[in-house]
Enzyme design. Structure first.
Site, PDB file in Angstrom:
ATOM      1  N   ASP A  80      -6.493   9.030  14.101  1.00  0.00           N
ATOM      2  CA  ASP A  80      -6.761   8.712  12.698  1.00  0.00           C
ATOM      3  C   ASP A  80      -7.332   7.293  12.594  1.00  0.00           C
ATOM      4  O   ASP A  80      -6.915   6.503  11.745  1.00  0.00           O
ATOM      5  CB  ASP A  80      -5.495   8.854  11.862  1.00  0.00           C
TER       6      ASP A  80
ATOM      7  N   THR B 118       5.371   4.398   1.424  1.00  0.00           N
ATOM      8  CA  THR B 118       4.965   3.188   0.706  1.00  0.00           C
ATOM      9  C   THR B 118       5.337   1.995   1.568  1.00  0.00           C
ATOM     10  O   THR B 118       6.423   1.967   2.161  1.00  0.00           O
ATOM     11  CB  THR B 118       5.671   3.092  -0.662  1.00  0.00           C
TER      12      THR B 118
ATOM     13  N   LYS C 292       7.775   0.065   6.049  1.00  0.00           N
ATOM     14  CA  LYS C 292       7.202   1.344   5.642  1.00  0.00           C
ATOM     15  C   LYS C 292       8.342   2.264   5.225  1.00  0.00           C
ATOM     16  O   LYS C 292       9.191   2.618   6.052  1.00  0.00           O
ATOM     17  CB  LYS C 292       6.419   1.938   6.821  1.00  0.00           C
TER      18      LYS C 292
ATOM     19  N   THR D  72       0.385   9.316   1.589  1.00  0.00           N
ATOM     20  CA  THR D  72       0.858  10.632   1.156  1.00  0.00           C
ATOM     21  C   THR D  72       2.367  10.682   1.038  1.00  0.00           C
ATOM     22  O   THR D  72       2.913  11.204   0.059  1.00  0.00           O
ATOM     23  CB  THR D  72       0.395  11.708   2.155  1.00  0.00           C
ATOM     24  N   TYR D  73       3.067  10.130   2.034  1.00  0.00           N
ATOM     25  CA  TYR D  73       4.527  10.228   2.007  1.00  0.00           C
ATOM     26  C   TYR D  73       5.212   8.896   2.299  1.00  0.00           C
ATOM     27  O   TYR D  73       6.410   8.847   2.548  1.00  0.00           O
ATOM     28  CB  TYR D  73       5.016  11.299   2.995  1.00  0.00           C
TER      29      TYR D  73
ATOM     30  N   GLY E  29       0.832  -1.199   0.000  1.00  0.00           N
ATOM     31  CA  GLY E  29       0.000   0.000   0.000  1.00  0.00           C
ATOM     32  C   GLY E  29       0.861   1.241   0.000  1.00  0.00           C
ATOM     33  O   GLY E  29       2.084   1.177   0.179  1.00  0.00           O
ATOM     34  N   SER E  30       0.231   2.397  -0.222  1.00  0.00           N
ATOM     35  CA  SER E  30       0.974   3.652  -0.214  1.00  0.00           C
ATOM     36  C   SER E  30       0.076   4.771   0.282  1.00  0.00           C
ATOM     37  O   SER E  30      -1.153   4.702   0.161  1.00  0.00           O
ATOM     38  CB  SER E  30       1.509   3.969  -1.610  1.00  0.00           C
TER      39      SER E  30
END
Length: 442
Positions: free
Chosen positions: A137, A27, A44, A24-25, A21-22
């Site tokens: 979040d 991957t 990450k 905003t900043y 997955g990826s």
């Protein structure tokens, strides 16, 4: 190092493979340790050139928080490294993907599955809040599953997490709008409780397949979620039932209740002994799930089998005793009904109580009987308060006490029946039917 369009970066000690997955900043890649163990991890990768001051602070906070905590339902940070281009967070690998994908591939989740997931999420969140850490979040995309065969939730992505005391207030907008609490969206001022709103949205999505406030714009979202309702006491809610989450304390609590049950049994108090045995079984279930040693697990199962057998015997005794008490009260009940002939409201309430007793006689009628008892008692208590002194008041008072005792007993039985997720999890242990029947009044 290869660029983002040319496959995963290279990192000493690991072989990075598929992209998971990826954001905003960052991957995330699946990777294997080059050591003999060939441990599977998730790495990450954060490109340094994509970081501004705020994202650097977020990343440092994420590393600092995850380095200091260990919890079965929080993804583990194993290590972190960096080179000239990237910062690498080496994380626990979760083979089941994220909760968002899990929900959407199944459309909706059964309530018993959602409840177990909520218990696990609540356990992680309570652990964080006790350490004055807010995630900020929470959303299904940030909740990972250990596997698809036996999924356990793992709370992940602490990029927006903050150290916050319960009374701290913040003003920086964080998180994903669909899962934000009203005070964050509407007032831009919030405290640690915003995590609980997000949990509610996640639960709704799990049960209904989509978030409750899906919107085409931020303004539309803000309008939809404006509300003055107070968030309930989430951690103490009986549906979440953190009291019975599998832990190292489950067996000790079960054993302590059994000791009390045996004492009541020896004293001849069958009803109290039955209640305590059933409460003990509620803790034996998570104890069996928690125990990993096969020999100790078999020993626990053998003991549970003995307690189930005794609970069956006590249930028969208690049921017989209750029926005898109901029959003994018939004459007083008939007299009360005769004295209430000029009180239609009282007669109607007594009819409801009689219907409850009849429903109690039916197999599987406990919940319906309890609903009728509670409705009838609501009326009878109002009438008792207005009843002048005299023989009718004495009879009404005795009848209310009798009905309250029946309702309380049934409430306990219904609660045990509603804990079916625990009993069902014992199906594999071969004890489910015995536990269910022993702890349910027939």
């Amino acid at each position: 190092m290869a660029g983002p369009g040319w496959g995963p970066p290279r990192l000493d000690g690991f072989i990075l493979t598929e992209r998971l997955g990826s954001g905003t900043y960052a991957t995330v890649y699946k990777a294997y340790a080059k050591k003999d163990t060939r441990e599977v991890v998730a790495i990450k990768c954060v490109a340094k050139k994509s970081l501004n001051k705020a994202s650097v602070e977020n990343l440092l906070t994420e590393i600092e928080i995850l380095k200091g905590i260990r919890h079965p339902h929080i993804v583990q940070l194993k290590d972190f490294q960096w080179d000239s281009d990237n910062i690498y967070l080496i994380m626990e690998f979760c083979a089941g993907g994220d909760l968002s994908r899990f929900i959407h591939t199944r459309r909706i989740l059964p309530e018993k599955v959602a409840r177990v997931f909520m218990q696990q999420l609540a356990s992680a969140l309570q652990f964080l809040h006790e350490r004055n850490i807010s995630h900020l979040d929470l959303k299904p995309q940030n909740i990972l599953l250990s596997s698809l065969e036996k999924p356990h939730l793992k709370l992940a992505d602490f990029g927006f997490a903050q150290h916050m005391s319960p009374w701290d207030e913040k003003h920086v907008l964080r998180g994903s709008p669909l899962y934000m609490a009203p005070e964050m969206v509407c007032q831009r001022q919030y405290d640690a409780r915003v995590d609980l709103w997000s949990v509610g949205v996640i639960l709704y999505e799990a049960l209904f397949g989509q978030p409750p406030f899906a919107s085409r714009s931020f303004a539309e979202l803000e309008e939809k979620i404006r509300s003055n309702r107070v968030i309930e006491d989430f951690f103490a809610h009986p549906w979440v039932d953190l009291e019975h989450v599998p832990s190292g304390e489950s067996l000790a609590r079960a054993t302590a209740l059994v000791v009390q049950a045996v004492k009541k049994d020896q004293d001849g108090d069958a009803a109290a002994a039955l209640s305590l045995y059933c409460k003990a079984l509620d803790f034996f279930v998570p104890a069996l799930h928690y125990e990993v040693d096969a020999q100790r697990k078999e020993a626990i199962k053998a003991k549970v089998g003995q307690y189930v057998s005794r609970a069956e015997e006590l249930k028969a005794i208690v049921s017989s005793s209750n029926q005898a008490l109901l029959r003994q009260g018939t004459s007083a009940r008939d007299l009360l009904r005769e004295m209430a002939r000029d009180k239609p409201r009282l007669l109607a309430a007594l009819d409801v109580a009689s219907a409850a007793m009849a429903k109690e006689e039916e197999a599987g009628g406990e919940q319906d009987a309890l609903d009728l008892y509670q409705h009838g008692l609501g009326e009878l208590l109002v009438l008792l308060a207005a009843e002048p002194p005299g023989r009718r008041r004495e009879l009404l008072h005795a009848e209310v006490q009798n009905l309250m005792a029946r309702a309380e007993y049934l409430k306990e039985q219904v609660k045990m029946r509603e804990s079916r997720w625990a009993a069902e999890s014992l199906d594999k242990e071969g004890l489910s039917e015995s536990v269910r029947s022993s702890c349910t009044l027939q």
